[in-house]
Every structure is written in C-alpha cells, then in structure tokens.
Design a protein around this motif. Structure first.
Motif, mmCIF file in Angstrom:
data_model
loop_
_atom_site.group_PDB
_atom_site.id
_atom_site.type_symbol
_atom_site.label_atom_id
_atom_site.label_comp_id
_atom_site.label_asym_id
_atom_site.label_seq_id
_atom_site.Cartn_x
_atom_site.Cartn_y
_atom_site.Cartn_z
ATOM 1 N N ALA A 44 0.962 -39.090 -80.483
ATOM 2 C CA ALA A 44 -0.440 -38.289 -80.310
ATOM 3 C C ALA A 44 -0.235 -37.433 -81.547
ATOM 4 N N LEU A 45 -1.598 -36.997 -81.955
ATOM 5 C CA LEU A 45 -1.897 -35.797 -82.847
ATOM 6 C C LEU A 45 -1.832 -34.542 -81.935
ATOM 7 N N TRP A 46 -1.143 -33.543 -82.847
ATOM 8 C CA TRP A 46 -1.014 -32.085 -82.273
ATOM 9 C C TRP A 46 -1.943 -31.398 -83.353
ATOM 10 N N THR A 47 -2.461 -30.478 -82.657
ATOM 11 C CA THR A 47 -3.504 -29.609 -83.559
ATOM 12 C C THR A 47 -3.201 -28.112 -83.217
ATOM 13 N N ARG A 48 -3.442 -27.331 -84.522
ATOM 14 C CA ARG A 48 -3.370 -25.989 -84.321
ATOM 15 C C ARG A 48 -3.801 -25.245 -85.347
ATOM 16 N N ASN A 49 -5.049 -24.615 -85.119
ATOM 17 C CA ASN A 49 -5.580 -23.801 -86.517
ATOM 18 C C ASN A 49 -6.046 -24.852 -87.409
ATOM 19 N N GLY A 50 -6.736 -25.918 -87.218
ATOM 20 C CA GLY A 50 -7.072 -26.807 -88.284
ATOM 21 C C GLY A 50 -5.962 -27.744 -88.794
ATOM 22 N N LYS A 51 -4.409 -27.369 -88.463
ATOM 23 C CA LYS A 51 -3.567 -28.230 -89.014
ATOM 24 C C LYS A 51 -3.375 -29.195 -87.976
ATOM 25 N N ARG A 52 -2.866 -30.656 -88.449
ATOM 26 C CA ARG A 52 -2.798 -31.739 -87.521
ATOM 27 C C ARG A 52 -1.427 -32.318 -87.873
#
Lengths: 393, 182
Positions: A44-52
């Motif tokens: 799965a893709l994990w995202t935070r503040n535009g980071k992936r």
C-alpha cells in the motif's frame, strides 16, 4: 534521493542492525501520522504532507530497506536513528552502563558481566513488585503479576564504548489516538473536563526503576551521610526496596567497575515523563552508603497506605467559582489498579496541568476516603507533587 | 575489484587502463543509464559491482519505491536497423524477475559503432555518445529463449515517468494519481 553517503549507510546500518519487520514499519508510520491508502498487488501507498512511500504487505528485505531509506529522507534523519526508532517504537530501553577501569578492549571480566546482568534483573524484578505495592522489604513476597512483566523483558546486544547492556521492555500498543486535547481555557480557571489514557503497567515498572535510581542517587548517594529514617520513607514511596539497593550495591562492589549508569530511552508510542532525568550515574564509591540503605530498609517499617503515585489521567474543574479543581491519578495500590480522585486548590490544580503535559507522575500523601460505590478520593492532600521532585523535610 | 583487472596489451603506451573490454563496456552502460536518471532527477544504485561482467543489476529509486534494472551494453546491433533486438536470457534470470514484487526492466545499450575510442565524440556543439538505449519490462514477460527488446522503446528521461507510474500501480495508485485513496 539522498546521496552516496546515505546509500552506503543502508549497507552499514542493515549490516549491524536487524532489518525492521513490515508490522514494525506500519506501526511506526501510523504513529507518525502517515496514512495508509488502499493497497495494490505489492503493498500500500502511505502518504503524509505530499510525500508517498510504498510499503510492502509481505516481508521483503529489499523493499523494507527502501522504505526505511525513504523515511529517513522524509524525516531528514540519519538512517540508523530511523531504524532504532522503528524497532523500539513500543519498547522502553534501559541502557545499563558499567564504566569499567578494566582496560582490555571491549571487554569486562566475565564475573562482572554476570553480576551486572543478574543484579540488573533483580533490580527490575524488585521494581516490578514495588510498582504493584510499595514496600521496604520484599523477602520472598514477589508479585506474580510483576514477575510476569519482568519475564517479558529482553536483553539487547551489548553496545560498544563502555560496557552497555540494553534492557528492552515491550509495551502494549496504545489503544486509539491520544485523547490529549488542547485546553480551551489556558488559565484552567473556567469549566473544563479532560481525560487521557492511563499508563501501561509495563511503563510504570520502567518509570519506577528510573525514579528509584534517581531517588537512591539524590537521597542516599549525594548527601554522603548515613541515610535517615525520613529518607527511607521517601525511598519506599518511590519504589525503592531493600532488594533493589542490595542488588545495586552488588554491582558497585565489583572491583573493575568505576561507576554504574542507567539511562532510559522511553518508547516513542507512549507519552514519556519529560522531566525525569534521562540518566542516573552512581559512583562505585557509594557502595557502602547503598548497602547501609539496604540494611536500614530491612529494619524500616513504612506504611505506604497514605501515599500513592501515578500519572494524571483526568482533570476536572466544573464551575468557574469553584476554588478547587480535581485530578484523577491512575495508580496501582496494594496490588490493585485504581484511580484516585484528588481535590486541589486552584494554584496547585493549574500546576497539575503542567505536570500532566510533561507526562510527570505525581506523588500524593493524604487520607484516602473510601465511600461504597464511589471512586476513592483524597479531599485534603497533605502533599501533591511530581514524583521526580524529592520531598526533603 | 582488483581481481577483475586485466591490462589490454595492444594499446599504445603508457597503458592506463584497468578494465578489460567487457568491463569497460559494462561501465559505459551503467554510466549512460545514470546520466538519463540524473537528467530525470532520479537516483540509481547498483546492487552488484563486478567490473568484468556484461550484465549489471541495479535499482532506480523513485519517490514511492525502487524499480529493478538489468543493463546490458552491446556492440552487436545497429541503432537504426531492425524492429527489435533479442538478447539471450538465462533461465534463472526469468525466475528472479518473475518473483520480483516491483517492475523489472531490461535495458540494452547499443554501441554503434562498436569501437571503444569512438563511443564518445567531442564535437563543437557538445559531447556525442554514439549509443542508444532501448528497454522492455521483463517481470511480466513470459519466459522464452531470448529477451525481445522493441527498438521503438528508446530510453529517455520521459521513460522514467512511465516506469514510476508502473511502480505506483504496484502499490494501488492508478495512472493519473487519483486512485487508491480510501
């Protein structure tokens, strides 16, 4: 992506440290505000503040190493630090350091090593018992519950430098998000009600261990005089027992040891006591004082029924006109987990907010009132202060 | 690394070389791939370094995850000529590629002409590489005796966007970046 130094770091770091598991990574990322998206075939893709970052769903060292590298880049941190944070998210790590004058490289006498490990285990075991029920002298009455928690503790690889043994205490994953909410009323004079999760017992054990080391240092070692009866009471209220002191003296007695230090890295996932000294060092010359304290604790009668300690889990101030606020302390008293309400005058209640924000456990002395069907309460505490502040009469 | 060092005998003295003919070709292939990655601002890491083999294993480091690369450098083909170029593949390559959870690309760098002194030419307008790279995705390709590389798949910086989208798809993100969010 970061440059060559970082790339080389992957090899070095993972050469010396075990690679984290997928579950460790997921817990760490969840805790640090990464959001998991719906998965594809690999993960799965994990995202935070535009980071992936793509996190695999199955164990795959290459992909996991890639995730750690990307986390280090996102957090602008050293790879080795990130690996440590990931692996120890749910561990309180106590580093026991013996500063040895034994000058063989990276070695201490086998006798000394064995003594440190055995004594450290005894100290932790004694602490796990007094964290359930404070007492001066345990004898053979160790707490079964405390022993079960100590049985979960792990010993990490020794670290280079002085001789360092890390003791790892696993903590349960906190349930749900931290309920800690910013207060609407900054002065805490208006109406308010606040709850936060209670301290897991495993953390209580390690906190008691750390505060016991601090108490022995400040009440026995630093004054450099025969320990007094008052000091004995204060030691016991903080979890120190004869068995703890006796084991500590046993380490200090080792000829090749110059000083003994315990420092704790609190698990990131559970709010830590912010003001408790991270590290306590005791010189081997203090061995006779610590032994004397152990002897005194054997003879000392301490009644801890009026004294308890623990973290603040609730703050309540219901009417702006009320000159009192009320806090709830989560504690383990005489073997039973309980919450005790403590009524405080406003100036002290406001201080309690600060202590709560700092994650400091508090020590309360007063008459505990028991009304059937209602919570235990202390209406007029004789004292209430952070447990890491020694109360010296 | 030193064990792979052979000194070519027929070059004019003083002989400065430390790579054999195969080694020089392999390094040129990696350097070419690195230059394309650099142009796209994407990292590249070699996972094995052997100066005397033709195939180099590496990782292209995209924001989301890595893609795997096998680079071959050859002088056996023409840049302009034929629709495809076929390279023999060991069966253990296929099993490795098919087991990979991220995309694997085979990159073939064609040197044309296959004449080491002419690989790089310093013309007045700049530096001319007498080389072109072609690629094919191999982790989803069925095993056959050879890897067929279409000549219309020329490796450029734009190719890396296509590969990044393939990597994203492994983690549930569809092309365009809108999918996958729950």
């Amino acid at each position: 992506m970061p440059a060559l130094a970082c790339r080389l770091g992957v090899v070095a770091v993972f050469g010396e440290q075990a690679i984290p598991t997928v579950n460790e990574l997921r817990s760490y990322m969840r805790f640090n505000g990464w959001n998991e998206q719906s998965p594809g075939p690999t993960g799965a893709l994990w995202t935070r503040n535009g980071k992936r970052i793509g996190v695999p769903s199955e164990p795959d060292n290459e992909l996991i190493a890639g995730v750690v590298k990307r986390l280090a880049f996102a957090e602008q941190r050293d790879l080795a630090d990130v690996v440590t944070s990931v692996k120890y998210l749910l561990f309180d790590v106590t580093h026991l350091r013996a500063d040895s004058d034994y000058r063989y490289a990276d070695a201490i006498p086998l006798e000394t090593g064995a003594k440190i490990v055995n004594s450290a285990r005894t100290m932790l075991r004694a602490t796990a018992t007094t964290a359930r029920w404070e007492r001066a002298h345990i004898g053979s009455n160790y707490s079964k519950y405390g022993d079960d928690v100590v049985a979960q503790a792990l010993m990490g690889h020794t670290q280079k430098g002085s001789y360092v043994i890390p003791v790892l205490m696993p903590l349960p994953e906190p349930e749900g998000a931290d309920l800690h909410q910013p207060a609407l009323d900054l002065d805490h004079e208006q109406v308010e009600f606040h709850r936060s999760p209670s301290e897991p017992f495993e953390r209580r054990v390690i906190r008691t261990f750390a505060q016991s080391m601090q108490a022995v240092k400040e009440l026995v070692v630093d004054p450099a005089r025969e320990p007094r009866a008052d000091d004995m009471h204060e030691l016991v209220y903080r979890g120190v027992s004869r068995e703890f002191c006796y084991a500590l003296a046993g380490i200090l007695k080792q000829r090749s040891i110059g000083e003994f230090e315990a420092s704790v890295d609190w698990a990131q996932a559970v709010p830590a006591p912010a003001t408790m000294p991270r590290s306590v060092t005791i010189d081997s010359e203090a061995e006779s004082l610590v032994s004397k304290a152990a002897d005194k604790l054997r003879q000392q009668k301490v009644d801890p029924s009026r004294v308890f300690s623990g973290t603040i889990v609730q703050l309540r101030h219901e009417s702006p006109d009320d000159p009192f606020g009320e806090i709830a302390i989560s504690t383990v008293r005489q073997g039973h987990a309980s919450e005790i309400l403590v009524r405080l005058r406003m100036p002290l209640y406001q201080k309690a907010w600060d202590w709560h924000y700092q994650g400091r456990a508090v020590l309360v002395e007063g008459t505990v009132r028991r009304v059937p069907g209602k919570p235990l309460r202390v209406d007029e505490p004789f004292r209430c202060h952070p447990v890491d502040e020694m109360f010296l009469a | 690394m030193m064990s792979g060092m052979t000194i070519p005998r027929q070059l004019d003295p003083p002989d400065i070389a430390t790579l054999g003919a195969n080694g020089a070709k392999a390094r040129f292939g990696v350097a070419y791939l690195r230059s394309i990655c650099s142009q796209a601002g994407v990292g590249f890491t070699e996972t094995s370094i052997d100066e005397d083999v033709l195939a180099i294993d590496g990782k292209i480091e995209f924001a989301v995850a890595d893609a795997r690369i096998q680079v071959k450098c050859t002088g056996k083909f023409k840049i302009n000529g034929g629709q495809t170029a076929t390279w023999p593949a060991d069966s253990h390559w296929w099993s490795k590629w098919h087991g990979c959870k991220v995309p694997v690309y085979f990159v073939m760098l064609v040197l044309d002409p296959d004449d080491q002194p002419r690989w790089v030419q310093h013309v007045p307008e700049g530096t001319l590489h007498r080389a072109a790279a072609f690629w094919v995705r191999v982790d989803q390709m069925s095993e056959s005796s050879g890897i067929v590389v279409p000549k219309n798949q020329r490796l450029t910086a734009d190719t890396l966007h296509e590969w990044a989208a393939d990597v994203d798809a492994c983690f549930g993100l569809q092309a365009g970046g809108g999918g996958g969010v729950r």
